[in-house]
Design a protein around this motif. Structure first.
Motif, PDB file in Angstrom:
ATOM      1  N   ALA A 192     -33.026 -45.922  43.752  1.00 61.00           N
ATOM      2  CA  ALA A 192     -31.801 -45.297  44.259  1.00 61.00           C
ATOM      3  C   ALA A 192     -31.673 -43.842  43.842  1.00 61.00           C
ATOM      4  CB  ALA A 192     -30.587 -46.087  43.780  1.00 61.00           C
ATOM      5  N   GLN A 200     -33.381 -50.091  48.546  1.00 62.99           N
ATOM      6  CA  GLN A 200     -32.521 -51.048  47.858  1.00 62.99           C
ATOM      7  C   GLN A 200     -31.284 -51.273  48.711  1.00 62.99           C
ATOM      8  OE1 GLN A 200     -33.467 -48.123  45.863  1.00 62.99           O
ATOM      9  NE2 GLN A 200     -32.075 -47.044  47.225  1.00 62.99           N
ATOM     10  N   HIS A 218     -32.570 -42.378  50.182  1.00 64.97           N
ATOM     11  CA  HIS A 218     -33.418 -43.445  49.667  1.00 64.97           C
ATOM     12  C   HIS A 218     -32.793 -44.825  49.860  1.00 64.97           C
ATOM     13  CE1 HIS A 218     -35.671 -40.148  47.981  1.00 64.97           C
ATOM     14  NE2 HIS A 218     -34.577 -39.722  47.364  1.00 64.97           N
ATOM     15  N   ASN A 219     -31.834 -44.932  50.759  1.00 60.24           N
ATOM     16  CA  ASN A 219     -31.141 -46.200  51.032  1.00 60.24           C
ATOM     17  C   ASN A 219     -32.081 -47.357  51.307  1.00 60.24           C
ATOM     18  OD1 ASN A 219     -28.346 -46.176  50.791  1.00 60.24           O
ATOM     19  ND2 ASN A 219     -28.060 -45.099  52.726  1.00 60.24           N
ATOM     20  N   ASN A 228     -27.475 -40.791  50.787  1.00 59.82           N
ATOM     21  CA  ASN A 228     -28.625 -41.092  49.951  1.00 59.82           C
ATOM     22  C   ASN A 228     -29.807 -41.397  50.857  1.00 59.82           C
ATOM     23  OD1 ASN A 228     -30.553 -41.993  48.132  1.00 59.82           O
ATOM     24  ND2 ASN A 228     -29.102 -43.190  46.915  1.00 59.82           N
ATOM     25  N   SER A 259     -34.297 -49.759  40.385  1.00 54.28           N
ATOM     26  CA  SER A 259     -34.429 -49.443  41.800  1.00 54.28           C
ATOM     27  C   SER A 259     -34.965 -48.022  42.012  1.00 54.28           C
ATOM     28  CB  SER A 259     -33.066 -49.584  42.480  1.00 54.28           C
ATOM     29  OG  SER A 259     -32.219 -48.492  42.131  1.00 54.28           O
ATOM     30  N   HIS A 272     -26.276 -50.602  45.997  1.00 56.24           N
ATOM     31  CA  HIS A 272     -26.964 -49.997  44.855  1.00 56.24           C
ATOM     32  C   HIS A 272     -27.185 -48.502  45.029  1.00 56.24           C
ATOM     33  CE1 HIS A 272     -28.162 -54.243  44.539  1.00 56.24           C
ATOM     34  NE2 HIS A 272     -28.224 -54.018  43.244  1.00 56.24           N
ATOM     35  N   SER A 273     -26.957 -47.995  46.239  1.00 56.41           N
ATOM     36  CA  SER A 273     -27.365 -46.633  46.583  1.00 56.41           C
ATOM     37  C   SER A 273     -26.220 -45.632  46.582  1.00 56.41           C
ATOM     38  CB  SER A 273     -28.020 -46.639  47.975  1.00 56.41           C
ATOM     39  OG  SER A 273     -29.102 -47.550  48.017  1.00 56.41           O
ATOM     40  N   HIS A 274     -25.001 -46.065  46.240  1.00 55.72           N
ATOM     41  CA  HIS A 274     -23.824 -45.198  46.332  1.00 55.72           C
ATOM     42  C   HIS A 274     -22.876 -45.499  45.177  1.00 55.72           C
ATOM     43  CE1 HIS A 274     -25.199 -44.197  50.399  1.00 55.72           C
ATOM     44  NE2 HIS A 274     -25.472 -45.484  50.494  1.00 55.72           N
TER      45      HIS A 274
END
Length: 494
Positions: free
Chosen positions: A231, A108, A104-105, A102, A229, A112-114
């Motif tokens: 994410a 956030q 966009h890690n 991701n 977020s 929250h990112s995976h």
């Protein structure tokens, strides 16, 4: 086959579900003995159902030691009474599905990112459900944001799904999240019991969500938290949400679901104090709109928190019929900040049109009072408080009354960011058009701070505001930029 059809008919009669194929995981090799890793066989049953257009994947009583279970569209995962889906500890050769990339890690936290590094997960699905009177036990999950391959840190996670139901199950020891739902539309959570070691429900960038009749105990993190977020890689509001008839708390982990309600563990990882509350924020790149919270009980936890600090709009919120007991920080915390954990160029957010009514608070920590705080360049607007009764512990000193808390515009939003508050009732700063109607403030021990502290506040109006003030203490403090302050039929006296 005949036995399976008979079971399907009985299943329909008992549970009222439409008659459909039922796939018993034991028919596909699962043992439910707590020793064999059963997730491959559970996934085989899911795939068999998918080939026939969907159906119910049934886990009868037993303990199913598992790694990642991969949900598919048109699947109901039914955990029968006596069933435990138990998260296994990862081994060198085995473990949970690897967290996807991701880019966009940075906007956030990792968790929250995976979504794939979870006990149960699904991406881009529709018409899915987890139901039954069984239990999800995340014993083998980590509550940290581990990046190690094969490590799982969520019990259930869904991304960009629609038409989701989670009903009647129990969830314990759920790692970083009991549920992470990101970009999910049309979701119902009903009669779910959660007793966990980090977040309960994280509802992120979701629309049309109904949370009702749930109990969430989460001493080390938030119980029910709405987020917005980045994410997904784009802005998406969390909107059209109802939270009703729920219980949230910060008792010792495991002690609510077993009925002991223990209080030996006083601390959460961040700045101490148990958590266990309902919150909007912290991740707030997108916005929060059209949200109601009603008929909820907070016990031994932090207070209600509404936060937007990353650029999102927080607006059109109604909160009604809330009771709180043994609250460890601000009973009510409204924070508009400028942390700006969002893509470059994102504007500062707004907080407006909020109604909070019929709130009763007993035994709240007095250090923080209630806080409504924007920042110098952006005010919180159009907030009304109606029928509020708060009994604080008291204990504020005359020295505390002289404090002028720092702005700390860019910090993570929590009441402790301001230190001890110079007001015993309400701290109000950088606001416009705030009403307090029929508010009563009292104390278990003497408090030597003014009841109200205002700065850069336009149009603050009090009607029937009652508060006890110790001898020699002025009732309120008005700092720079206070305009249109009015009090009617109010009593702030000894």
């Amino acid at each position: 086959m005949i036995k399976r059809l008979i079971f399907s008919a009985v299943f329909f009669c008992v549970f009222g579900y439409a008659l459909a194929a039922v796939y018993n995981v034991k028919d596909y090799g699962a043992k439910g003995d707590g020793k064999q890793i059963d997730s491959p066989y559970i996934n085989d049953a899911i795939e068999a159902a998918v080939k026939n257009g969907g159906g119910t994947v049934f886990l009868p009583a037993g303990t199913y030691l598992s790694y990642s279970v991969r949900m598919k569209s048109n699947i109901t995962l039914h955990l029968d009474a006596g069933c435990v889906l138990l998260a296994a500890y990862p081994e060198e050769a085995n473990g949970y599905d690897i967290a996807e990339d991701n880019e966009h890690n940075k906007f956030q936290d990792f968790g929250h990112s995976h979504w794939r590094n979870s006990l149960i997960w699904g991406i881009g699905l529709e018409n899915i459900a987890i139901v039954g009177q069984g239990r999800i036990d995340g014993r083998g999950l980590t509550r940290e944001e581990s990046r190690l391959p094969g490590v799982g840190n969520k019990a259930v996670s869904f991304k960009l799904c629609k038409n989701v139901i989670i009903k009647d199950i129990q969830m314990v020891n759920c790692g970083h999240f009991a549920l992470l739902a990101t970009g999910v539309d049309n979701m119902t959570l009903n009669n779910v019991w959660v007793d966990t070691n980090r977040d309960g429900f994280d509802i992120d960038c979701c629309r049309n969500v109904r949370i009702s009749d749930c109990s969430v105990n989460s001493p080390w993190d938030d119980a029910i938290v709405l987020k917005s977020s980045y994410a997904l890689g784009f802005f998406r509001d969390t909107e059209n949400i109802t939270i009703t008839n729920c219980f949230v708390s910060g008792y010792d982990k495991g002690s609510v679901i077993d009925g002991t309600f223990e209080r030996y563990e006083p601390q959460a990882p961040d700045q101490g104090y148990v958590t266990g509350r309902i919150k909007l924020g912290t991740e707030s790149s997108g916005g929060f709109r059209n949200i109601t919270i009603s008929n909820c009980v907070f016990e031994r936890c932090r207070g209600l928190a509404l936060e937007t600090v990353d650029g999102g709009l927080l607006e059109d919120i109604v909160i009604d019929n809330i009771t709180m007991r043994d609250i460890v920080n601000a009973p009510i915390f409204l924070r508009l900040g400028s942390r700006m954990r969002s893509p470059k160029g994102t504007a500062i957010g707004k907080m407006r049109r909020i109604t909070i009514s019929n709130v009763n608070v007993y035994n709240a920590d007095s250090r923080y009072s209630c806080i409504i705080s924007g920042i110098p360049d952006q005010c919180i607007e159009d907030v009304s408080f109606n029928n509020i009764r708060i009994l604080y512990k008291g204990g504020g000193t005359k020295k505390d009354a002289q404090l002028d808390p720092p702005e700390n515009e860019n910090l993570y939003p929590e009441p402790w960011m301001f230190g001890t508050i110079p007001a015993s009732g309400f701290f109000i700063r950088h606001v416009r058009n705030i009403e307090l109607n029929n508010v009563q403030i009292s104390f278990q021990n003497p408090d030597f701070r003014p009841s109200l502290w205002l700065k850069n506040a336009q149009g603050v109006r009090l009607f029937n505001y009652r508060a006890k003030i110790e001898a020699g203490v002025k009732p309120y403090t008005l700092k720079d930029g206070v305009e249109g302050f009015k009090m009617e039929m109010s009593d702030i006296s000894e």
